[in-house]
Design a protein around this motif. Structure first.
Motif, PDB file in Angstrom:
ATOM      1  N   GLY A 116      -5.609   2.041  -7.128  1.00  0.00           N
ATOM      2  CA  GLY A 116      -4.715   3.201  -6.979  1.00  0.00           C
ATOM      3  C   GLY A 116      -4.480   3.458  -5.508  1.00  0.00           C
ATOM      4  O   GLY A 116      -4.727   4.545  -4.994  1.00  0.00           O
ATOM      5  N   THR A 117      -3.933   2.461  -4.821  1.00  0.00           N
ATOM      6  CA  THR A 117      -3.900   2.504  -3.347  1.00  0.00           C
ATOM      7  C   THR A 117      -2.860   3.468  -2.780  1.00  0.00           C
ATOM      8  O   THR A 117      -2.965   3.907  -1.639  1.00  0.00           O
ATOM      9  CB  THR A 117      -3.705   1.066  -2.795  1.00  0.00           C
ATOM     10  N   GLY A 118      -1.832   3.814  -3.552  1.00  0.00           N
ATOM     11  CA  GLY A 118      -0.802   4.747  -3.055  1.00  0.00           C
ATOM     12  C   GLY A 118      -0.163   4.227  -1.775  1.00  0.00           C
ATOM     13  O   GLY A 118       0.372   3.109  -1.734  1.00  0.00           O
ATOM     14  N   ASP A 139      -2.097  -0.870  -7.620  1.00  0.00           N
ATOM     15  CA  ASP A 139      -1.530   0.398  -8.102  1.00  0.00           C
ATOM     16  C   ASP A 139      -0.679   0.072  -9.320  1.00  0.00           C
ATOM     17  O   ASP A 139      -0.154  -1.038  -9.438  1.00  0.00           O
ATOM     18  CB  ASP A 139      -0.674   1.067  -7.020  1.00  0.00           C
ATOM     19  N   ILE A 140      -0.507   1.074 -10.176  1.00  0.00           N
ATOM     20  CA  ILE A 140       0.373   0.873 -11.335  1.00  0.00           C
ATOM     21  C   ILE A 140       1.831   1.081 -10.928  1.00  0.00           C
ATOM     22  O   ILE A 140       2.752   0.628 -11.597  1.00  0.00           O
ATOM     23  CB  ILE A 140      -0.024   1.841 -12.486  1.00  0.00           C
ATOM     24  N   SER A 164      -1.191  -3.331 -11.101  1.00  0.00           N
ATOM     25  CA  SER A 164      -2.129  -3.380 -12.221  1.00  0.00           C
ATOM     26  C   SER A 164      -2.444  -1.977 -12.745  1.00  0.00           C
ATOM     27  O   SER A 164      -2.568  -1.033 -11.961  1.00  0.00           O
ATOM     28  CB  SER A 164      -3.435  -4.057 -11.743  1.00  0.00           C
ATOM     29  N   ASP A 165      -2.570  -1.880 -14.059  1.00  0.00           N
ATOM     30  CA  ASP A 165      -3.034  -0.648 -14.689  1.00  0.00           C
ATOM     31  C   ASP A 165      -4.567  -0.707 -14.625  1.00  0.00           C
ATOM     32  O   ASP A 165      -5.199  -1.408 -15.423  1.00  0.00           O
ATOM     33  CB  ASP A 165      -2.501  -0.621 -16.133  1.00  0.00           C
ATOM     34  N   TRP A 166      -5.146  -0.008 -13.657  1.00  0.00           N
ATOM     35  CA  TRP A 166      -6.567  -0.138 -13.304  1.00  0.00           C
ATOM     36  C   TRP A 166      -6.991  -1.616 -13.282  1.00  0.00           C
ATOM     37  O   TRP A 166      -6.466  -2.362 -12.458  1.00  0.00           O
ATOM     38  CB  TRP A 166      -7.455   0.748 -14.190  1.00  0.00           C
ATOM     39  N   ASN A 180      -9.560   6.505  -5.177  1.00  0.00           N
ATOM     40  CA  ASN A 180      -9.309   7.939  -5.227  1.00  0.00           C
ATOM     41  C   ASN A 180      -8.325   8.115  -6.381  1.00  0.00           C
ATOM     42  O   ASN A 180      -7.123   8.175  -6.185  1.00  0.00           O
ATOM     43  CB  ASN A 180      -8.697   8.416  -3.898  1.00  0.00           C
ATOM     44  N   ILE A 203       2.155  11.174 -11.302  1.00  0.00           N
ATOM     45  CA  ILE A 203       1.273  10.063 -11.708  1.00  0.00           C
ATOM     46  C   ILE A 203       0.093   9.874 -10.740  1.00  0.00           C
ATOM     47  O   ILE A 203      -0.945   9.328 -11.092  1.00  0.00           O
ATOM     48  CB  ILE A 203       2.076   8.745 -11.843  1.00  0.00           C
ATOM     49  N   ALA A 204       0.257  10.381  -9.507  1.00  0.00           N
ATOM     50  CA  ALA A 204      -0.821  10.252  -8.516  1.00  0.00           C
ATOM     51  C   ALA A 204      -1.819  11.407  -8.620  1.00  0.00           C
ATOM     52  O   ALA A 204      -2.868  11.385  -7.979  1.00  0.00           O
ATOM     53  CB  ALA A 204      -0.230  10.230  -7.107  1.00  0.00           C
TER      54      ALA A 204
HETATM   55  C1  LIG Z   1      -4.756  10.314  -5.986  1.00  0.00           C
HETATM   56  S1  LIG Z   1      -3.611   8.995  -5.685  1.00  0.00           S
HETATM   57  C2  LIG Z   1      -4.480   8.151  -4.381  1.00  0.00           C
HETATM   58  C3  LIG Z   1      -3.591   7.392  -3.444  1.00  0.00           C
HETATM   59  C4  LIG Z   1      -4.309   6.869  -2.198  1.00  0.00           C
HETATM   60  N1  LIG Z   1      -5.399   5.966  -2.561  1.00  0.00           N
HETATM   61  C5  LIG Z   1      -4.851   8.030  -1.389  1.00  0.00           C
HETATM   62  O1  LIG Z   1      -6.071   8.236  -1.413  1.00  0.00           O
HETATM   63  O2  LIG Z   1      -4.067   8.725  -0.746  1.00  0.00           O
HETATM   64  C6  LIG Z   1      -3.881   7.997  -7.104  1.00  0.00           C
HETATM   65  C7  LIG Z   1      -3.118   6.690  -7.157  1.00  0.00           C
HETATM   66  O3  LIG Z   1      -3.454   6.046  -8.403  1.00  0.00           O
HETATM   67  C8  LIG Z   1      -2.291   5.450  -8.932  1.00  0.00           C
HETATM   68  N2  LIG Z   1      -2.463   5.320 -10.387  1.00  0.00           N
HETATM   69  C9  LIG Z   1      -2.242   6.248 -11.351  1.00  0.00           C
HETATM   70  N3  LIG Z   1      -2.488   5.730 -12.558  1.00  0.00           N
HETATM   71  C10 LIG Z   1      -2.875   4.435 -12.363  1.00  0.00           C
HETATM   72  C11 LIG Z   1      -3.246   3.379 -13.238  1.00  0.00           C
HETATM   73  N4  LIG Z   1      -3.279   3.537 -14.573  1.00  0.00           N
HETATM   74  N5  LIG Z   1      -3.592   2.192 -12.689  1.00  0.00           N
HETATM   75  C12 LIG Z   1      -3.561   2.004 -11.341  1.00  0.00           C
HETATM   76  N6  LIG Z   1      -3.203   2.976 -10.460  1.00  0.00           N
HETATM   77  C13 LIG Z   1      -2.867   4.170 -10.976  1.00  0.00           C
HETATM   78  C14 LIG Z   1      -1.152   6.363  -8.532  1.00  0.00           C
HETATM   79  O4  LIG Z   1       0.091   5.681  -8.560  1.00  0.00           O
HETATM   80  C15 LIG Z   1      -1.602   6.807  -7.131  1.00  0.00           C
HETATM   81  O5  LIG Z   1      -1.068   5.969  -6.151  1.00  0.00           O
END
Ligand SMILES: C[S@@+](CC[C@H](N)C(=O)[O-])C[C@H]1O[C@@H](n2cnc3c(N)ncnc32)[C@H](O)[C@@H]1O
Length: 276
Positions: A116-118, A139-140, A164-166, A180, A203-204
């Motif tokens: 979930g790198t954002g 990230d998804i 990837s979804d997780w 995060n 979604i974040a």
């Molecule tokens: C809280 S944000 C964190 C972003 C960044 N790592 C930061 O700390 O600023 C969560 C991230 O998880 C991603 N995310 C949400 N659902 C997800 C999933 N099922 N699989 C992978 N990533 C996902 C979002 O797109 C978002 O970028």
């Protein structure tokens, strides 16, 4: 770099949009962003040389509560600036605790994945501090991955990005997993400031009814993606400590460590693969 109060006062007098409630610090940032070299200018030059509409547009966006970072497209995290827009979470200062804890790990050639790198702020900050780490980030969201790739290119870091979804598309194991994940419940989300709900991607932020859905998913699966002696570090919400502990315990883990933020709240959980 500072802009003189004289310039700020001058702009306040000239721009009708500005009232006393407009934060002078915001005005300074927006002015600096709108006009290159503003700090060296004479006041009259600002008016004569530049199209003030750029600044006025930025001020209008700020009045609509858009975060400063999205207006200027930049947010500082750890030691660097990151390009951001409405498709990624604005990096938060509390997330720097994960960087701090990764840098305390022994070993300079570790493999690490940021789930979930954002914007890529965590993976890139660590890559800059530990150039010999083999770093992956997922990230998804394709939009988020594009931003993370732009940031990685800008900072000249070598990171492998994966949509990837997780863990669904992850097919190797790592010394370190960091994340995060979203952890806000639906009811907390409805109470968040309008600036966050309107301008940051849902979604974040949200993770189901109680805000624990992403943790549940990650905690159930991470074991298969860690090397022997590997560890996972995740940011958690202010009130999550007990629930996260229960989730790890119900998956068979015995030693669950928490790190506190400066206000003394547990904000990062750390578990070793062999703590079972
Ligand atoms: C809280 S944000 C964190 C972003 C960044 N790592 C930061 O700390 O600023 C969560 C991230 O998880 C991603 N995310 C949400 N659902 C997800 C999933 N099922 N699989 C992978 N990533 C996902 C979002 O797109 C978002 O970028």
């Amino acid at each position: 770099m500072m802009i003189s109060y004289k310039i700020i006062d001058y702009l306040k007098g000239k721009i009708k949009l500005l009232d006393n409630a407009f934060d002078p610090k915001d005005l300074e940032i927006l002015a600096r962003h709108s006009f290159d070299n503003i700090q060296w200018m004479d006041i009259e030059d600002i008016w004569d040389l530049y199209d003030i509409s750029v600044l006025k547009y930025a001020i209008r966006r700020r009045i609509q509560k858009e975060p400063i970072s999205q207006i200027i497209g930049l947010k500082k995290f750890w030691n660097s600036n990151f390009y951001i827009n409405e498709t990624v979470l604005d990096p938060r200062p509390e997330t720097e605790l994960i960087v701090e804890k990764v840098l305390e790990l022994p070993g300079t050639n570790l493999s690490l994945i940021d789930l979930g790198t954002g914007s890529g702020c965590l993976a890139i900050s660590i890559a800059l501090e530990r150039p010999n780490f083999n770093i992956f980030a997922s990230d998804i969201s394709s939009d988020a991955l594009k931003i993370a790739e732009i940031n990685s290119k800008h900072h000249k870091t070598h990171i492998t990005f994966i949509k990837s979804d997780w863990f669904s598309k992850i097919n190797k194991s790592f010394d370190v997993i960091i994340s995060n994940p979203p952890y806000i419940s639906e009811s907390e989300y409805s109470r968040l400031p309008i600036a966050i709900r309107r301008f940051e991607p849902k979604i974040a932020l949200t993770a189901g009814f109680k805000g624990l859905d992403c943790f549940k998913k990650i905690i159930t699966e991470f074991h298969n993606y860690l090397k022997p002696n590997g560890i996972i570090l995740m940011e958690i919400g202010y009130s999550h400590k007990r629930k996260i502990e229960e989730l790890f315990i119900s998956s068979g883990y015995k030693s669950i460590k928490f790190f506190n933020d400066l206000s003394g709240k547990a904000r990062v959980v750390c578990v070793k693969k062999d703590a079972i």
